[in-house]
Design an enzyme around this catalytic site. Structure first.
Site, PDB file in Angstrom:
ATOM      1  N   GLU A   2       0.980  -1.085  -0.088  1.00 41.63           N
ATOM      2  CA  GLU A   2       0.024  -0.057   0.081  1.00 41.63           C
ATOM      3  C   GLU A   2       0.974   1.370  -0.078  1.00 41.63           C
ATOM      4  OE1 GLU A   2      -3.083   0.984  -0.458  1.00 41.63           O
ATOM      5  OE2 GLU A   2      -2.237   3.036  -0.168  1.00 41.63           O
TER       6      GLU A   2
ATOM      7  N   GLY B 160      -7.277   0.980   3.285  1.00 40.80           N
ATOM      8  CA  GLY B 160      -8.652   1.437   3.013  1.00 40.80           C
ATOM      9  C   GLY B 160      -9.032   2.020   1.825  1.00 40.80           C
ATOM     10  N   GLY B 161      -7.931   2.675   1.304  1.00 39.44           N
ATOM     11  CA  GLY B 161      -7.918   3.377   0.038  1.00 39.44           C
ATOM     12  C   GLY B 161      -9.246   4.475   0.023  1.00 39.44           C
ATOM     13  N   THR B 162      -9.603   4.425  -1.127  1.00 38.47           N
ATOM     14  CA  THR B 162     -10.725   5.523  -1.490  1.00 38.47           C
ATOM     15  C   THR B 162     -11.853   5.633  -0.626  1.00 38.47           C
ATOM     16  OG1 THR B 162      -9.972   5.568  -3.542  1.00 38.47           O
ATOM     17  CG2 THR B 162     -11.911   6.916  -3.334  1.00 38.47           C
ATOM     18  N   CYS B 163     -12.527   4.587  -0.575  1.00 37.44           N
ATOM     19  CA  CYS B 163     -13.677   4.544   0.240  1.00 37.44           C
ATOM     20  C   CYS B 163     -13.517   4.971   1.627  1.00 37.44           C
ATOM     21  CB  CYS B 163     -14.391   3.143   0.359  1.00 37.44           C
ATOM     22  SG  CYS B 163     -15.926   3.152   1.024  1.00 37.44           S
TER      23      CYS B 163
ATOM     24  N   HIS C  92     -45.586  -1.982   8.046  1.00 33.00           N
ATOM     25  CA  HIS C  92     -46.031  -0.816   8.057  1.00 33.00           C
ATOM     26  C   HIS C  92     -45.725  -0.005   9.429  1.00 33.00           C
ATOM     27  CE1 HIS C  92     -49.089   2.397   7.645  1.00 33.00           C
ATOM     28  NE2 HIS C  92     -49.402   2.498   8.842  1.00 33.00           N
TER      29      HIS C  92
HETATM   30  C1  FAD Z   1     -16.304  11.448  -3.142  1.00 34.84           C
HETATM   31  C2  FAD Z   1     -16.472   9.852  -3.323  1.00 34.84           C
HETATM   32  C3  FAD Z   1     -17.553   9.327  -2.715  1.00 34.84           C
HETATM   33  C4  FAD Z   1     -17.757   7.856  -2.956  1.00 34.84           C
HETATM   34  N1  FAD Z   1     -18.857   7.200  -2.455  1.00 34.84           N
HETATM   35  C5  FAD Z   1     -19.495   5.949  -2.580  1.00 34.84           C
HETATM   36  C6  FAD Z   1     -20.544   5.479  -1.920  1.00 34.84           C
HETATM   37  O1  FAD Z   1     -21.005   6.141  -1.202  1.00 34.84           O
HETATM   38  N2  FAD Z   1     -20.685   4.164  -2.120  1.00 34.84           N
HETATM   39  C7  FAD Z   1     -19.960   3.354  -2.986  1.00 34.84           C
HETATM   40  O2  FAD Z   1     -19.964   2.281  -3.192  1.00 34.84           O
HETATM   41  N3  FAD Z   1     -18.673   3.868  -3.574  1.00 34.84           N
HETATM   42  C8  FAD Z   1     -18.379   5.413  -3.486  1.00 34.84           C
HETATM   43  N4  FAD Z   1     -17.092   5.817  -3.938  1.00 34.84           N
HETATM   44  C9  FAD Z   1     -16.436   4.885  -4.956  1.00 34.84           C
HETATM   45  C10 FAD Z   1     -15.748   4.009  -3.890  1.00 34.84           C
HETATM   46  O3  FAD Z   1     -14.739   4.817  -3.016  1.00 34.84           O
HETATM   47  C11 FAD Z   1     -14.728   3.362  -5.015  1.00 34.84           C
HETATM   48  O4  FAD Z   1     -15.230   2.669  -5.640  1.00 34.84           O
HETATM   49  C12 FAD Z   1     -13.826   2.351  -4.040  1.00 34.84           C
HETATM   50  O5  FAD Z   1     -13.165   2.694  -2.825  1.00 34.84           O
HETATM   51  C13 FAD Z   1     -13.093   1.325  -4.960  1.00 34.84           C
HETATM   52  O6  FAD Z   1     -12.204   0.468  -4.381  1.00 34.84           O
HETATM   53  P1  FAD Z   1     -11.065  -0.123  -5.027  1.00 34.84           P
HETATM   54  O7  FAD Z   1     -10.632  -1.272  -3.890  1.00 34.84           O
HETATM   55  O8  FAD Z   1     -11.094  -0.696  -6.195  1.00 34.84           O
HETATM   56  O9  FAD Z   1      -9.908   0.912  -5.114  1.00 34.84           O
HETATM   57  P2  FAD Z   1      -9.201   2.099  -3.868  1.00 34.84           P
HETATM   58  O10 FAD Z   1     -10.193   1.910  -2.568  1.00 34.84           O
HETATM   59  O11 FAD Z   1      -9.202   3.299  -4.593  1.00 34.84           O
HETATM   60  O12 FAD Z   1      -8.005   1.616  -2.957  1.00 34.84           O
HETATM   61  C14 FAD Z   1      -6.788   1.480  -4.079  1.00 34.84           C
HETATM   62  C15 FAD Z   1      -5.620   1.429  -3.019  1.00 34.84           C
HETATM   63  O13 FAD Z   1      -4.361   1.201  -3.904  1.00 34.84           O
HETATM   64  C16 FAD Z   1      -3.449   2.007  -3.707  1.00 34.84           C
HETATM   65  N5  FAD Z   1      -2.328   1.831  -4.670  1.00 34.84           N
HETATM   66  C17 FAD Z   1      -2.575   2.731  -5.950  1.00 34.84           C
HETATM   67  N6  FAD Z   1      -1.737   2.439  -6.748  1.00 34.84           N
HETATM   68  C18 FAD Z   1      -0.794   1.648  -6.129  1.00 34.84           C
HETATM   69  C19 FAD Z   1       0.741   1.190  -6.151  1.00 34.84           C
HETATM   70  N7  FAD Z   1       1.356   1.349  -7.477  1.00 34.84           N
HETATM   71  N8  FAD Z   1       1.192   0.751  -5.254  1.00 34.84           N
HETATM   72  C20 FAD Z   1       0.633   0.455  -4.136  1.00 34.84           C
HETATM   73  N9  FAD Z   1      -0.571   0.886  -3.723  1.00 34.84           N
HETATM   74  C21 FAD Z   1      -1.138   1.492  -4.665  1.00 34.84           C
HETATM   75  C22 FAD Z   1      -4.189   3.417  -3.149  1.00 34.84           C
HETATM   76  O14 FAD Z   1      -3.186   4.158  -2.402  1.00 34.84           O
HETATM   77  C23 FAD Z   1      -5.302   2.941  -2.521  1.00 34.84           C
HETATM   78  O15 FAD Z   1      -5.307   2.532  -1.223  1.00 34.84           O
HETATM   79  C24 FAD Z   1     -17.068   7.114  -3.811  1.00 34.84           C
HETATM   80  C25 FAD Z   1     -15.854   7.750  -4.122  1.00 34.84           C
HETATM   81  C26 FAD Z   1     -15.613   9.126  -3.994  1.00 34.84           C
HETATM   82  C27 FAD Z   1     -14.375   9.840  -4.862  1.00 34.84           C
END
Ligand code: FAD
Length: 462
Positions: free
Chosen positions: A34, A39-42, A441
């Protein structure tokens, strides 16, 4: 020195951690890499912080409208932005910490922090360290697009990540992009007390939805004082002292919106450009998404791609389902596949939009004979009782198979009520099954059987 593992997971988003733990529990040695936040984006800049803020915005909205419920609040409702942000951070940090410790405490999982890049088909570099494994899983997610619009690099724009880090209230937030992410931020900041303008280059908001959904959402947002500029053909950015002028139109209306802050919410792109994928023979499509088959195998043997980076979903639940599909195939001898998944998601404005399956436009394009049922929320008892009667529900049914093709529930609890329809669609059962289930209900869900009892043919569009 090269370290050998049974499996390498790149990215600790929504699919990678669960898969790493599952593989480790099956006796494999697993490296998880990582580069930023567990936990990434979510967890960090997506679902969790935004829905936490949506809850604060809802509290403010209810407090402002308390008198309508017979509740008196002395004085003016005001936001405490540092407290609100502290609440957001608590929720995020707790979840981030949970993912990190889960991985670090699982025997068989080795966590490596840094940026991963392929050096060969089964070799990955993280800084000075080389790792190798016969199975590599990509879970690298995506990031906000910064569009090459005129002047964009001359101003201090915000993305979802930087706006979430801001702990002051913008005086006037201009949201560029009238789609899911932009609308959630627009409404919450309006409820926090900012002036908000949405600038959308298309003729309507969230163009993927049916026009009546777009129109209803536009009315909901405008009723709260959000300015909406559609058909913004000439979006451009101009420094104006401390402010930012956002050029909107070259044709009619005020040509420029003066904002104190600008949020770019015009889409996302996959984090696949800095992974050295060419060295592994992993093919991308024209938009940079990793090409995968129905079981998420990439073009390179021994490499899988899960989550947003494969372009087969853009949600947390689709990323997590990708993990389930890969794990089922590799560990359970269960041939699950992506094409078994139904399109389902929610838009978390208030009231929320719950969506599943086809839109009306898609049903029409499919050429099927269909039935449609609709009901305004003004005729849903629970919505009336809650004083939240904006929106409507709409269900589309295949006239021959009697199976539900799609539904939209824009209204209070729409994000929850949609699941009854999602489940019956997944079961491939006819809609009459819902009609015979006795719903509780008073709920929003109890009106779904009523809508299904009032279906009429979907008339050809004029
Ligand atoms: C503002 C916003 C609101 C959202 N709200 C919702 C919602 O309410 N409900 C919903 O279902 N979805 C929502 N989403 C979408 C959701 O966040 C994503 O679909 C979800 O996080 C995707 O998960 P993922 O596992 O594909 O990637 P991510 O969660 O993005 O995780 C990818 C990880 O990989 C790491 N990484 C990337 N490249 C490398 C590399 N080369 N080497 C090492 N690490 C790397 C990153 O740092 C990151 O931690 C929202 C998105 C945003 C931007």
């Amino acid at each position: 020195m090269t370290r050998a593992f049974d499996a390498i997971v790149i990215g600790a988003g929504q699919a990678g951690p669960a898969l790493a733990v599952r593989l480790a529990k099956a006796g494999k040695s697993v490296a998880v890499i990582e580069r930023k936040l567990f936990g990434g984006t979510c967890v960090n800049t997506g679902c969790m912080p935004t829905k936490t803020l949506v809850a604060s915005a809802y509290a403010a909205h209810l407090a402002r409208n308390a008198a309508a419920y017979g509740v008196r609040i002395g004085g003016k409702v005001a936001m405490d932005m540092p407290a609100l942000k502290a609440r957001q951070n608590r929720v995020v940090m707790n979840a981030r910490h949970g993912v990190e410790t889960w991985l670090k405490d699982t025997p068989g999982v080795t966590v490596i922090e840094g940026h991963a890049q392929f050096e060969g088909p089964d070799e990955v570099r993280v800084g000075p360290e080389m790792l190798t494994a016969p199975q590599i899983f990509l879970n690298v997610g995506g990031r906000a697009v910064v569009p090459e619009m005129p002047g964009v690099h001359d101003v201090a724009y915000l993305t979802n990540t930087s706006l979430l880090a801001l702990d002051v209230l913008p005086r006037h937030l201009v949201v560029v992009g009238g789609s899911y992410i932009g609308l959630e931020f627009a409404q919450m900041y309006r409820r926090f007390g900012a002036e908000v303008t949405i600038v959308e280059k298309g003729p309507r908001l969230i163009a993927r939805e049916d026009p009546e959904v777009s129109d209803a959402i536009k009315a909901i947002l405008e009723a709260e004082g959000i300015q909406i500029r559609l058909n913004a053909e000439c979006i451009s950015f101009h420094p104006r002292g401390e402010d930012i002028g956002v050029g909107v139109t070259c044709l009619e209306g005020e040509p420029e919106v003066p904002g104190s802050h600008v949020l770019l919410a015009v889409g996302r792109k996959p984090n696949t450009d800095d992974l050295g994928l060419d060295k592994a023979g992993v093919a991308l499509d024209a938009r940079g998404y990793v090409t995968v088959d129905d079981q998420l195998r990439t073009s390179a043997p021994g490499v899988w791609a899960m989550g947003d980076c494969n372009g087969r979903g853009a949600f947390t639940h689709t990323a997590y389902n990708d993990y389930e599909i890969v794990a089922a195939n590799l560990l359970d001898d269960d041939p699950r596949k992506v094409s078994d998944r139904l399109t389902a998601y929610a838009l978390y404005i208030d009231p929320p939009l719950g969506r599943v399956g086809m839109t009306e436009a898609e049903v029409r394009a499919s050429g099927r004979k269909a039935l449609v049922g609709t009901r305004p929320m003004t005729r849903v008892g629970r919505a009336v009782e809650k004083g939240e009667t904006q929106g409507f529900m709409k269900v589309l049914v295949d006239a021959e198979t009697r199976q539900i093709l799609g539904a939209s529930i824009l209204g209070t609890s729409g994000d929850e009520a949609i699941h009854g329809i999602l489940d019956i669609m997944y079961a491939k059962a006819p809609y009459s099954v819902i009609q015979r289930a006795v719903h509780i209900h008073p709920t929003v869900s109890e009106l779904i059987p009523t809508v299904l009892g009032e279906l009429s043919p979907l008339e050809p569009s004029s």
